[in-house]
Design a protein around this motif. Sequence first.
Motif: not given
Length: 304
Positions: A217-240
């Motif tokens: 269960x990925x819980x953290x101090x604040x809501x956040x998103x981890x990503x690898x930009x080599x994968x996500x930057x050109x993929x049209x990912x919908x981030x919160x």
Amino acid sequence: MNALFKILSKLNPIKPDNSNYIYRPDVIALSFAAGMASLQKSGWNVVPTAIDNTSPAKVRNILRLAHKAGMKFCDYEINWGNYQKYFNNAEYKTRYPDYYRGNQVEKSLEHYLTLTLLNVSAEDIFIDIASEQSPIPEIYRRLTGATTYSQDIMYPPGIKSNQIGGDACSMPVPNNFASKAALTCSLEHFEADADTRLFDELSRVLKPGGKVCVVPFYLYEQAATQTDPTVSATAGVIFDPDTTLYCAQGWGNRHGRFYSPDSFYQRIIKPVQDRFKFEFYYLQNAADVDPSVYARFAFTATRL
């Protein structure tokens, strides 16, 4: 193929997969630095490190914030002897020697915890959600006698044998189909509002008294998103909206949502609080199992 598989296959014939979703592209279009720059140019707040929710100080603060928000965690001590027995009986070394090679302790521990927290038995119908190539369905079927299915968006839509293909938020199965379900290193990959829609769907798919387990269960101090930009930057990912993007070099995944206690309540608990009872676990000795283990939290949700 047993009678249940035959009935479901007739109700849900296999159709061609027209999904555009690509979990990990074969070709990396950008370097890490160029990917981060692209995300920044798109207006995202970018941090050039992975998220730390495992160090002792971070864990203490996360638990403090969770307690303040009314999220009660039970201390859960992993039984090393029982885990070792499970690992040996599951035969990871002989049946699955290449499964997450170099990270098999973490993955097998997730599988052990899920099996234990769900108490899977021969009477259960179990779905491994976002299964990919996980051995969980085969292992649980062999060790417990349960009827098991693997589900993944990358499988062809419909049901073939024990595979359920297509969107986990709209599974081609009848109401009250399953008694147990699990997401191991999976919920964080559900993009946009898919995590919320998933639990709405699970309230349909699970029988009353049925249970789903999520670990880690990925819980953290604040809501956040981890990503690898080599994968996500050109993929049209919908981030919160308004999320901070923590860029993890070499991670290889496009989207990994970390919840704050409040965001978890708003996204997951609140929409289904009349249908599920949630229980939360702090895996207090996880680091003692092996230094590579990164699971610190887990939760179950029981269908009311």
